[in-house]
Design an enzyme around this catalytic site. Structure first.
Site, PDB file in Angstrom:
ATOM      1  N   HIS A 178      -3.593   6.928   1.946  1.00  0.00           N
ATOM      2  CA  HIS A 178      -3.929   5.598   1.436  1.00  0.00           C
ATOM      3  C   HIS A 178      -5.355   5.294   1.884  1.00  0.00           C
ATOM      4  CE1 HIS A 178      -4.153   1.446   0.691  1.00  0.00           C
ATOM      5  NE2 HIS A 178      -3.895   1.051   1.927  1.00  0.00           N
ATOM      6  N   ASN A 235     -10.060  -0.700  -0.768  1.00  0.00           N
ATOM      7  CA  ASN A 235      -8.617  -0.505  -0.665  1.00  0.00           C
ATOM      8  C   ASN A 235      -7.965  -1.100  -1.922  1.00  0.00           C
ATOM      9  OD1 ASN A 235      -5.882  -0.811  -0.065  1.00  0.00           O
ATOM     10  ND2 ASN A 235      -6.231  -1.437   2.056  1.00  0.00           N
ATOM     11  N   CYS A 295       0.811  -1.229   0.000  1.00  0.00           N
ATOM     12  CA  CYS A 295       0.000   0.000   0.000  1.00  0.00           C
ATOM     13  C   CYS A 295       0.840   1.272   0.000  1.00  0.00           C
ATOM     14  CB  CYS A 295      -0.930  -0.001   1.208  1.00  0.00           C
ATOM     15  SG  CYS A 295      -1.978  -1.460   1.249  1.00  0.00           S
TER      16      CYS A 295
END
Ligand code: UT7
Length: 329
Positions: A256, A286, A116
């Site tokens: 993020h 995500n 990420c």
């Protein structure tokens, strides 16, 4: 002594696949509910790549938009860095396929594997290469097809993630006059690799019939530990930026897109309004390395990048790794 010069973001792009997987769709696949997912994560739907798409195909579409925005051709690119943990294949680098499909005949390329945090780390590599004078036009992509490594029998993970891609072109600031890079960080806490990982397929546990039978080729995660870690480092990174530059300079935080609740909890700890934050997690879930550049392009389109103000991008994830970048728009 190498030259050091200001670096800017010349162009931004993003692409998400057409297919939408809603929470209601997931209710039919695993023991979950729309209510649980929305309350715990803020996610309402996510995108899933078509069967004939691979990670590089998603990246190319985002890259084309970024190149058009930057007003440069693929042939002018000198380097392509792709941040991904779901590349087309273990090797060669997905960046090589992106370069080939874009027609970037004069570029080198490699991948960055930092989950990420991948786009944030890759952006720092790119900006420092441009700052040094070694390169003038670097494309950074963040692209993932996480749906190919998700276990749709594991409700702890499969509801959280989606597919997509984003891209940015970095050039000397003099050439683009926007998005000046001010700095950033790259950090990690070793020894925590097992909390969030794809256990099989590497040298630790090579792919085998046994690894597949044990479902070790799918992502595994201890979500609550990731939650606590993400709140802690997000809050620290943003506090440090405010201490350094002052709250008056802060324009937009593009974190993020990990979980709405993580973002809200961290912002509450910092004592800052959610008005500073750009979020699109409800639409995409995500998307790991793609989440920051997708949100960055959408924040740009929404007019959230204010001239002269700071754009801060904190990211955190597997490793456990974290980092951030700061740009003045
Ligand atoms: O980019 C980094 C990647 N990592 C992440 O994005 C994950 C970060 N972590 C999180 O987002 C949160 O920890 C979760 C959303 C994964 C979980 O939220 P939580 O508040 O930490 O969970 P909780 O402890 O309150 O709830 C866990 C319970 C468990 O049930 P029991 O053992 O308490 O009976 C799970 O089995 O929730 C259950 N559960 C679910 N229930 C319905 C887990 N997933 C689901 C689900 N639907 N999809």
């Amino acid at each position: 002594m190498a030259e050091v010069r200001p670096v800017g973001i010349a162009g931004l792009g993003r692409y998400v696949p057409d297919r939408i997987l809603t929470n209601q769709d997931l209710e039919k696949i695993v023991d979950t509910s729309d209510e649980w997912i929305v309350q715990r994560t803020g996610i309402r739907e996510r995108r899933i790549a078509a069967d004939d798409q691979v990670t590089s195909s998603l990246a190319v579409l985002a890259a084309q938009q970024a190149l058009e925005h930057a007003g440069i051709t693929a042939e002018e690119l000198q380097l392509i860095i792709c941040a991904t943990v779901t590349g087309d294949q273990p090797f060669p680098a997905t960046a090589c396929r992106i370069g080939c499909d874009l027609g970037a005949k004069n570029a080198g390329g490699f991948d960055v594997s930092a989950a990420c945090v991948g786009f944030v780390h890759a952006s720092q590599v790119a900006t420092n290469l441009v700052a040094s004078g070694a390169y003038d036009r670097v494309l950074v992509c963040g692209a993932e097809i996480l749906s190919r490594i998700l276990d749709y029998e594991d409700r702890n993970t499969c509801v959280l993630f989606g597919d997509g891609s984003g891209a940015a072109v970095f050039t000397p600031h003099d050439d683009c006059q926007q998005g000046e890079y001010l700095g950033g960080s790259m950090s990690m806490e070793g020894g925590a690799e097992g909390i969030l990982s794809q256990p099989a397929g590497g040298s630790r546990h090579p792919a085998s019939a046994d690894s597949v039978a044990q479902r070790l080729h799918f992502m595994k995660m201890g979500g609550t530990r990731v939650f606590r870690f993400a709140v802690r480092v997000f809050a620290k990174l943003v506090r440090d930026v405010i201490d350094q530059y002052g709250i008056d300079q802060l324009g937009c935080i593009i974190p993020h897109q990990v979980n709405q609740r993580i973002i809200e909890t961290a912002m509450e700890q910092i004592g800052l309004s959610m008005d500073y934050v750009f979020c699109n997690i409800h639409r995409y879930g995500n998307t790991s390395a793609a989440s920051v550049p997708i949100a960055l392009r959408e924040a740009y389109e929404a007019g959230r990048l204010e001239k002269g103000k700071l754009v801060v991008m904190p990211a955190f994830g597997a490793g456990m790794s974290w980092g951030h970048t700061i740009f003045r728009w």
